[in-house]
Scaffold this motif. Structure first.
Motif, PDB file in Angstrom:
ATOM      1  N   HIS A  29      23.699  84.238  -9.013  1.00 15.58           N
ATOM      2  CA  HIS A  29      24.615  84.786 -10.089  1.00 15.58           C
ATOM      3  C   HIS A  29      25.561  83.797 -10.366  1.00 15.58           C
ATOM      4  O   HIS A  29      25.923  82.866  -9.428  1.00 15.58           O
ATOM      5  N   HIS A  61      18.763  86.212  -4.637  1.00 13.29           N
ATOM      6  CA  HIS A  61      18.996  86.355  -5.935  1.00 13.29           C
ATOM      7  C   HIS A  61      20.152  85.248  -6.372  1.00 13.29           C
ATOM      8  O   HIS A  61      20.589  84.514  -5.502  1.00 13.29           O
ATOM      9  N   HIS A  79      20.459  82.896  -3.010  1.00  9.94           N
ATOM     10  CA  HIS A  79      20.831  83.163  -1.577  1.00  9.94           C
ATOM     11  C   HIS A  79      20.254  84.623  -1.225  1.00  9.94           C
ATOM     12  O   HIS A  79      20.177  85.633  -2.006  1.00  9.94           O
ATOM     13  N   ARG A 115      22.206  94.478  -1.944  1.00  9.09           N
ATOM     14  CA  ARG A 115      23.150  94.358  -0.806  1.00  9.09           C
ATOM     15  C   ARG A 115      23.805  95.758  -0.247  1.00  9.09           C
ATOM     16  O   ARG A 115      24.081  96.488  -1.235  1.00  9.09           O
TER      17      ARG A 115
HETATM   18 FE   FE2 Z   1      24.733  87.697  -4.277  1.00  8.56          FE
END
Ligand code: FE2
Ligand code: GTQ
Length: 369
Positions: free
Chosen positions: A121, A119, A160, A83
């Protein structure tokens, strides 16, 4: 919190032992065995009321935006870095990318036609949009449009990715519980597919079609969910709720939080509680010229000015704030807001954590504590 080796020193004070060579020897023994006695630490460890390490601090949106734009020219988005997000680093937290001890707040930036890879998390996340549009965040395969004023959820462990389908760059605010998850050792992370295959741009997500109708839940989906199933809380709804609260006040009916101050909390329609297990999110509107009561609470928060201008007072310090500016509010620091114009503010906090632990406390100036 102490991260460097502790050097214990004998002090000549009440409740403390008398300095002597033997005492020095004892303290060297503690150090060798990695032990720390309470009597040298008591003031810091167990204060009479919270003394957070984090500072009250304000970041200017225009400065963030300039640096995000520059990052947009120099820094690619892709696998690995994941990101183009730039986090607020609280000056009291030793350079860590933490807005507060529990909360991550970052500006994320995507150039036209760019993709941020998929990814997932365990950290819970949301997006809040102060300006712009054109990005879709795809949560577990459901594309969710992002526009000014929208509040969007990415609960933990959902795949996402984001894609900018427009000809203009877009920046927004990310909020996550990264610091909390990091310090508690509960982080898990997994990569998704390398390429974003779905670049579709529906006006409304599947989650909204199923869940985002006031007071109506799908009969096919019984039972509570830990995070809200509403992928996007649209500005038109939030704005109407705030306007209606202030209008009720004019008509002489209850509803506002305090005179001239409307406030709504984003909620999980399956529980009535907070949208995410670790984070609370709210929108506030102050009439021009009004101020809030001075209030402090256990837990930390970040505010972002959505519209208008005003003054933020935190303890002894005061800042003029404008659209987009971000404010870190550490635990137990008294906060007063004053609106110069009509002032809209987004707020998120870690309060759900403290409520779950029965460690939540609020004090409003002038009211019995
Ligand atoms: Fe994320
Ligand atoms: O958009 O998925 O600011 O995973 C930090 C971590 C954004 C994201 C952040 C993330 C994301």
């Amino acid at each position: 919190m102490t991260t460097s080796p502790v050097i214990l020193r004998a002090v000549d004070a009440p409740g403390h032992p008398t300095p002597s060579p033997e005492l020095e020897q004892l303290y060297r023994g503690f150090e060798r065995e990695l032990l720390v006695p309470l009597w040298t630490e008591i003031g810091d460890l167990m204060p009479t009321s919270p003394r957070p390490a984090a500072d009250a601090h304000v970041w200017r949106w225009q400065r963030l935006l300039e640096l995000a734009r520059e990052s947009g020219k120099l820094v690619p988005v892709g696998r690995g870095g994941e990101r183009r997000a730039i986090a607020l680093a609280n000056p009291g937290l030793g350079g860590a990318p933490y807005a507060t001890p529990t909360l991550w707040a970052a500006i994320q930036y995507l150039n036209p036609r760019e993709d941020a890879p998929v990814h997932r998390h365990t950290q819970h996340a949301f997006r809040f949009v102060v300006e712009g549009e054109g990005v879709w965040t795809v949560v577990d395969g459901d594309p969710v449009a992002m526009r000014r004023g929208d509040f969007l959820l990415t609960p933990g462990w959902r795949f996402h990715g984001h894609h900018n389908q427009s000809d203009t760059p877009m920046a927004w605010l990310d909020g996550l519980d990264i610091p909390f998850v990091h310090t508690t050792g509960s982080a898990f992370f997994e990569l998704g597919p390398d390429v974003v295959s779905d670049h579709s741009t529906p006006a409304r997500s599947r989650a909204e079609r199923l869940w985002a109708h006031p007071g109506l839940r799908p009969v096919s989906q019984p039972g509570p969910t830990v995070s809200s199933p509403i992928a996007a809380y649209r500005w038109e709804h939030t704005a109407a709720a705030l306007a209606d609260q202030l209008e009720l006040e004019v008509d002489g009916f209850p509803g506002v939080l305090e005179p001239g101050h409307a406030a709504v909390r984003f909620s999980n329609p399956t529980t009535g509680g907070d949208v995410l297990p670790t984070m609370r999110a709210e929108m506030h509107r102050l009439r021009a010229g009004t101020g809030t009561a001075t209030r402090r609470e256990v837990g930390s928060a970040v505010w972002q000015v959505f519209d208008g201008a005003g003054v933020v007072r935190l303890g002894e310090r005061e800042w003029q704030v404008d659209r987009g500016d971000l404010v870190a509010v550490p635990s137990w620091v008294p906060l007063t807001l004053t609106a110069r114009t009509e002032l809209d503010l987004f707020r998120f906090s870690d309060t759900p954590i403290f409520e779950r632990l029965h460690a939540d406390r609020v004090q409003i100036e002038g009211e019995p504590g």
